[in-house]
Enzyme design. Structure first.
Site, PDB file in Angstrom:
ATOM      1  N   ASP A  49      42.534  35.358  85.309  1.00 45.92           N
ATOM      2  CA  ASP A  49      42.298  36.288  84.195  1.00 45.92           C
ATOM      3  C   ASP A  49      42.061  37.741  84.628  1.00 45.92           C
ATOM      4  O   ASP A  49      40.997  38.066  85.188  1.00 45.92           O
ATOM      5  CB  ASP A  49      41.096  35.839  83.362  1.00 45.92           C
ATOM      6  CG  ASP A  49      41.241  34.432  82.796  1.00 45.92           C
ATOM      7  OD1 ASP A  49      41.808  33.560  83.495  1.00 45.92           O
ATOM      8  OD2 ASP A  49      40.773  34.194  81.661  1.00 45.92           O
ATOM      9  N   HIS A  51      41.783  34.753  73.859  1.00 47.66           N
ATOM     10  CA  HIS A  51      41.703  36.180  73.510  1.00 47.66           C
ATOM     11  C   HIS A  51      43.055  36.795  73.125  1.00 47.66           C
ATOM     12  O   HIS A  51      43.115  37.991  72.844  1.00 47.66           O
ATOM     13  CB  HIS A  51      41.096  36.981  74.666  1.00 47.66           C
ATOM     14  CG  HIS A  51      39.608  36.831  74.770  1.00 47.66           C
ATOM     15  ND1 HIS A  51      38.747  37.322  73.811  1.00 47.66           N
ATOM     16  CD2 HIS A  51      38.836  36.217  75.700  1.00 47.66           C
ATOM     17  CE1 HIS A  51      37.500  37.035  74.162  1.00 47.66           C
ATOM     18  NE2 HIS A  51      37.528  36.358  75.290  1.00 47.66           N
ATOM     19  N   HIS A 108      44.055  26.694  79.959  1.00 53.55           N
ATOM     20  CA  HIS A 108      43.004  27.665  79.673  1.00 53.55           C
ATOM     21  C   HIS A 108      41.896  26.928  78.921  1.00 53.55           C
ATOM     22  O   HIS A 108      42.028  26.646  77.731  1.00 53.55           O
ATOM     23  CB  HIS A 108      43.607  28.785  78.825  1.00 53.55           C
ATOM     24  CG  HIS A 108      42.729  29.984  78.733  1.00 53.55           C
ATOM     25  ND1 HIS A 108      42.654  30.926  79.732  1.00 53.55           N
ATOM     26  CD2 HIS A 108      41.874  30.400  77.775  1.00 53.55           C
ATOM     27  CE1 HIS A 108      41.812  31.865  79.378  1.00 53.55           C
ATOM     28  NE2 HIS A 108      41.300  31.570  78.196  1.00 53.55           N
ATOM     29  N   ASN A 154      42.542  39.096  79.173  1.00 51.12           N
ATOM     30  CA  ASN A 154      41.412  40.042  79.111  1.00 51.12           C
ATOM     31  C   ASN A 154      41.795  41.439  79.606  1.00 51.12           C
ATOM     32  O   ASN A 154      40.921  42.235  79.972  1.00 51.12           O
ATOM     33  CB  ASN A 154      40.242  39.525  79.957  1.00 51.12           C
ATOM     34  CG  ASN A 154      39.817  38.118  79.592  1.00 51.12           C
ATOM     35  OD1 ASN A 154      40.036  37.187  80.372  1.00 51.12           O
ATOM     36  ND2 ASN A 154      39.249  37.953  78.423  1.00 51.12           N
TER      37      ASN A 154
HETATM   38 FE   LIG Z   1      39.514  35.021  80.279  1.00 50.17          FE
HETATM   39 FE   LIG Z   2      39.578  32.659  77.672  1.00 52.49          FE
END
Ligand SMILES: [Fe+2]
Ligand SMILES: [Fe+2]
Length: 271
Positions: free
Chosen positions: A8, A68, A156, A40
């Site tokens: 990430d 996200h 994830h 992110n």
């Molecule tokens: Fe993340």
């Molecule tokens: Fe996440």
């Protein structure tokens, strides 16, 4: 084929360390294919079309994501720009395949690097996460139509048990199952008996002087007071977490998986 999977990417610190360190990682590890989770990239929350394009220009071939992915609304238009072009940047940004099928975007990308065909599947767990479709059966469904031997899965997810179970479930069916989302790298990388490389979490590429990327004072305060707080990205002790997977492209079986952590400072960083 040698694959670098970067965990990430968190905010500007994460993007900057990818810019600084990716060229030497690719050279030192003889990397053929670069995949990264970019959920992110935008100050910790989602990814914008501009940031996705910026990351592709740094040499990333495919971007995966997670919970996200919907934070920046403009990403929905970006997904729709892929219509008709199977290899455009917007088609090479994935969202988890087991969100509702009519949502924008795709959870599977099939591409080619030189002569080698490969596929990337992005999935999201359901334990302590949104109640998506079953990631196990969704993978079975996707695998039925994939021609490539080299297949990488980004799971994830929050729960280690769910990720390890998916690793066992897919052992021998895919080249690698790599975990993302917790931002904390795990020390359990291994090649499972039927040739699937596995790790529960690759870890974060971003500021470690915080709580999973966020300024530590804000998160500690949240635990102390339980009051609403606007999270801001931390900035110090920036590290890049990744794994290098070596596989036989004729069979798709993994030969090895190695953890990589490079950064500005800190004892024990491995490169
Ligand atoms: Fe993340
Ligand atoms: Fe996440």
């Amino acid at each position: 084929m040698r694959i670098l999977f970067i965990g990430d990417i968190f905010g500007r610190p994460g993007r900057n360390i990818v810019r600084d360190r990716l060229p030497s990682l690719v050279k030192d590890h003889s990397i053929d294919l670069v995949i990264a989770n970019g959920e992110n990239s935008a100050a910790g929350f989602g990814i914008t079309p501009q940031l996705a394009e910026e990351l592709f220009e740094l040499g990333i071939d495919v971007l995966t994501s997670g919970n996200h992915i919907w934070d920046k609304r403009e990403i929905i238009d970006f997904f729709q720009m892929a219509d008709g072009n199977p290899h455009s940047p917007s088609r090479r940004l994935l969202r988890p395949a087991n969100y509702a099928p009519d949502l924008p975007g795709h959870g599977l990308y099939e591409g080619r690097k030189g002569e080698i065909e490969y596929a990337v599947i992005n999935l999201q767990g359901r334990v302590f996460m949104p109640s998506n479709d079953d990631p196990f059966r969704k993978t079975d469904q996707l695998l039925r139509d994939i021609q490539s031997k080299v297949i990488l899965v980004d799971i994830h997810a929050e729960a280690t048990s769910e990720k390890i179970s998916l690793g066992w479930y897919l052992d021998g069916k895919v080249t690698a199952v790599v975990g993302t989302h917790t931002h904390v790298p795990t020390a359990d990388e291994r090649v499972l008996p039927n040739g699937t490389a596995y790790i529960t979490d690759v870890g974060m590429t971003g500021p470690f002087d915080g709580v999973i990327g966020v300024k530590k004072e804000l998160v500690v305060g949240k635990f102390l007071n339980n009051m609403p707080v606007r999270f801001e990205a931390a900035s110090g002790d920036v590290r890049l977490c990744a794994v290098v997977i070596d596989c036989d492209e004729k069979t798709g079986r993994a030969r090895s998986i190695e953890r990589v952590m490079v950064g500005e400072r800190g004892a024990g960083l491995r490169s």
